[in-house]
Design an enzyme around this catalytic site. Structure first.
Site, PDB file in Angstrom:
ATOM      1  N   SER A 145       0.794  -1.148   0.076  1.00 40.66           N
ATOM      2  CA  SER A 145      -0.079   0.046  -0.114  1.00 40.66           C
ATOM      3  C   SER A 145       0.892   1.203  -0.086  1.00 40.66           C
ATOM      4  O   SER A 145       1.666   1.413  -1.069  1.00 40.66           O
ATOM      5  CB  SER A 145      -0.893   0.022   1.301  1.00 40.66           C
ATOM      6  OG  SER A 145      -2.005   1.014   1.092  1.00 40.66           O
ATOM      7  N   ASP A 297      -2.533   5.929  -4.027  1.00 39.62           N
ATOM      8  CA  ASP A 297      -1.243   5.370  -3.643  1.00 39.62           C
ATOM      9  C   ASP A 297      -0.531   4.279  -4.538  1.00 39.62           C
ATOM     10  O   ASP A 297      -1.242   3.891  -5.581  1.00 39.62           O
ATOM     11  CB  ASP A 297      -1.497   4.842  -2.046  1.00 39.62           C
ATOM     12  CG  ASP A 297      -2.634   3.687  -2.507  1.00 39.62           C
ATOM     13  OD1 ASP A 297      -3.252   3.650  -3.319  1.00 39.62           O
ATOM     14  OD2 ASP A 297      -2.870   3.054  -1.260  1.00 39.62           O
ATOM     15  N   ASP A 299      -0.482   1.020  -4.810  1.00 38.04           N
ATOM     16  CA  ASP A 299      -1.321   0.159  -5.518  1.00 38.04           C
ATOM     17  C   ASP A 299      -2.648   0.348  -5.863  1.00 38.04           C
ATOM     18  O   ASP A 299      -3.511  -0.308  -6.235  1.00 38.04           O
ATOM     19  CB  ASP A 299      -1.464  -1.054  -4.212  1.00 38.04           C
ATOM     20  CG  ASP A 299      -2.274  -0.885  -3.366  1.00 38.04           C
ATOM     21  OD1 ASP A 299      -2.377   0.372  -2.728  1.00 38.04           O
ATOM     22  OD2 ASP A 299      -3.074  -1.777  -2.896  1.00 38.04           O
ATOM     23  N   ASP A 301      -5.517   1.727  -4.729  1.00 36.68           N
ATOM     24  CA  ASP A 301      -7.157   1.554  -4.069  1.00 36.68           C
ATOM     25  C   ASP A 301      -7.418   2.835  -3.363  1.00 36.68           C
ATOM     26  O   ASP A 301      -8.600   3.274  -3.376  1.00 36.68           O
ATOM     27  CB  ASP A 301      -6.861   0.385  -3.253  1.00 36.68           C
ATOM     28  CG  ASP A 301      -6.013   0.163  -2.091  1.00 36.68           C
ATOM     29  OD1 ASP A 301      -4.932   1.326  -2.054  1.00 36.68           O
ATOM     30  OD2 ASP A 301      -6.098  -0.790  -1.297  1.00 36.68           O
TER      31      ASP A 301
END
Length: 572
Positions: A145, A297, A299, A301
């Site tokens: 993340s 961010d 990744d 999400d």
């Protein structure tokens, strides 16, 4: 076993030469990293397994990933013994993510499991979507993340596209910890790998457009000035394409940050919750006179959104403010379309603003609340599928999802929706910021603050444990001058009302090491250790009434001072 004894196990022939050399160096140098690398095993928290990369049981590496994947493979064979098992795998831009993705694929194929492996970096929500779209039995994404560059992680999804929850999570963990490192099958079978790429992006983006946009005539789309940055993350491959396909035309990209990199060279932290991460985007917005700035961010999400405030300056909205605007708008559109029947719900979490109860009540839907993490919102969707219709859900940590086609927070669908709202507001002579104030005039003005106390390493973990023990055994009688009226303890599953002395059981939410205090003036303070970082977190929510736009700045100062008072009262 002592830490040294645990480390010496990694000098055996079970481990490759490179690993043995690295462990030997840790032992011989008497490095303090030896203790942190081996004192425990990595655990699954709210976001899965996440940790610093390196050798050791408390690090993310070939063997801890292999153990997790072998345990998952064993469990999948138990659950789907008569089927050809399929698992989708994605990975983000972090250092080693691509290699980790192939390593995980090899362990699965060595166990006779078919793998759908993305050819390149892809966002986590696309993995969630793909699991259901391709009818996979599970999914895995390699990501940490928004953690610093030295971290990586591993998240597991079940066949509904949501992260694993009880009973599967506990059962998988048992299988993982029963696997000896010598039992991991690393010799993969490439014949069982199906590579997927840009063609899947189109399917995912089309679903985002279909489920996230409401204005068929695209009011103001062409006139909205957008600045977007992927902050070196995965959404370089999806968000610009999605915005263009949806009909937005004025899109300026922060070119330096559209280059994927696990070192995140232009920021100290790739976290869109932090204004510094969007600094380059905000600078570009001033040059282009942008209406909205958006960053994601690594990744893809979470999202951060900045819009122009009442003074015309770009201001980053917090996660609760973003979700308030998105949720209110969606429910208003549903109501206008006559789609609300009383059998619909929105999803939230225990650390998120209570304004979502007010929004739900206004529009005649239910607001279901779960523990921190979108996996619990995913569980709500599954539990009520066919009984109640899920509309949208969000949590304070800059995550939101529209509809159930993705079963995790999804920046792509949320960005499309945010841009539609901004375009609609601009076309009607208003702004997103003014729209937010109108919502506060309607429901009351809520304001939140998050206080992170970082405690690293083994000693830090013990300190956090002691802090939680102290708060549990010696709860504050008042906070910032207001008496504590209610104490919710999710570990004990109790709700204690101070004034009456009564205590009732709360067993509708699973046990978790979380405390919430409510004071008589409506202040809410939630305390919990982070499941993925060495932190203890304090979520503070305060509220007031507001009757006009002219009052906003004054009310904001009052609420900000109140949060500062709470911080002082708790000695933070």
């Amino acid at each position: 076993m002592s830490t040294l004894e645990k480390a010496k196990v990694w000098l055996s022939d079970t481990f490759d030469e490179e690993t043995r050399r690295a462990v030997e160096m840790l032992i011989n140098s008497a490095s303090p990293d030896l203790e942190d690398s081996f004192y425990r095993e990595l655990e699954f928290g709210t976001g899965g397994m996440r940790g610093i990369m390196g050798v050791g049981t408390n690090r993310l590496n070939k063997y801890t990933l292999g153990q997790a994947t072998q345990g998952l493979a064993n469990y999948l064979h138990q659950q789907f013994s008569t089927e050809e098992i399929k698992v989708a795998i994605a990975y983000d831009v972090r250092n080693n993510s691509r290699e980790f993705g192939k390593l995980v694929a090899d362990v699965l194929t060595a166990n006779g499991i078919k793998v759908l492996l993305f050819k390149d970096h892809r966002p986590t929500p696309e993995l969630s979507f793909t699991v259901r779209d391709k009818k996979c039995h599970a999914g895995i994404v390699l990501t940490a993340s928004h953690n610093p560059p030295e971290y990586n992680g591993y998240k597991v999804y079940w066949n509904d596209g949501a992260q694993i929850v009880p009973p599967h999570d506990d059962a998988i963990i048992k299988e993982v910890y029963s696997v000896q490192f010598s039992e991991i099958k690393f010799q993969g079978n490439d014949d069982l790998i199906e590579w997927i790429g840009a063609e899947q992006d189109d399917v995912y983006i089309n679903a985002c457009i279909e489920n996230s946009l409401y204005q068929k005539d695209k009011i103001g789309y062409e006139n909205l000035n957008i600045v977007f940055t992927s902050i070196h993350g995965t959404t370089y491959a999806t968000i610009p394409k999605a915005l263009g396909k949806a009909g937005f035309r004025k899109i300026d990209l922060v070119r330096e940050q559209m280059i994927p990199s696990g070192n995140f060279p232009t920021v100290d932290s790739p976290n869109p919750e932090e204004p510094a991460a969007l600094e380059m985007a905000l600078d570009l917005a001033e040059l282009t006179n942008a209406d909205i700035v958006i960053g994601t961010d690594p990744d893809g999400d979470r999202l951060g959104i900045a819009v122009r405030n009442l003074e015309g300056k770009m201001q980053l909205l917090n996660g609760n403010q973003c979700n308030t605007i998105l949720t209110y708008y969606i429910l208003d559109q549903w109501k206008k379309a006559g789609k609300i029947t009383g059998k619909e719900f929105i999803g939230s979490t225990i650390v998120t603003s209570d304004i979502f109860f007010d929004i739900a009540e206004k529009f005649g839907v239910d607001c279901k609340v779960g523990l921190t993490g979108f996996k619990w919102i995913g569980k709500m969707i599954r539990d009520f599928e066919g009984k109640e219709k899920f509309i949208c859900g969000g949590e304070e940590s800059f995550g939101f999802m529209t509809g159930d086609f993705v079963r995790d927070k999804d920046s792509c669908g949320s960005i499309l929706l945010a841009c539609e709202i901004a375009a609609w507001c601009k076309a009607n002579g208003s702004s997103v910021f003014q729209y937010m104030i109108e919502i506060y005039k309607d429901l009351g003005m809520y304001y939140e603050g998050l206080i992170n106390v970082v405690k690293k390493g083994r000693e830090g973990a013990l300190e956090i444990e002691q802090m939680m023990k102290n708060f549990r055994e010696n709860p504050p009688l008042e906070i910032a001058g207001s008496p504590v009226e209610e104490i919710k303890d999710f570990k004990e599953q109790t709700c204690h009302v101070v004034s009456s002395g009564s205590t009732k059981v709360m067993d509708d939410i699973p046990k978790s090491n979380v405390l919430i205090y409510y004071t008589q003036d409506g202040t809410k303070v939630c305390v919990r250790p982070s499941g993925t970082e060495p932190k203890i977190k304090f979520y503070v929510s305060v509220k007031d009434t507001i009757s006009s736009e002219a009052e906003f700045s004054k009310k904001l100062d009052i609420l900000s001072e109140k949060i500062d008072s709470v911080k002082k009262a708790l000695n933070l």
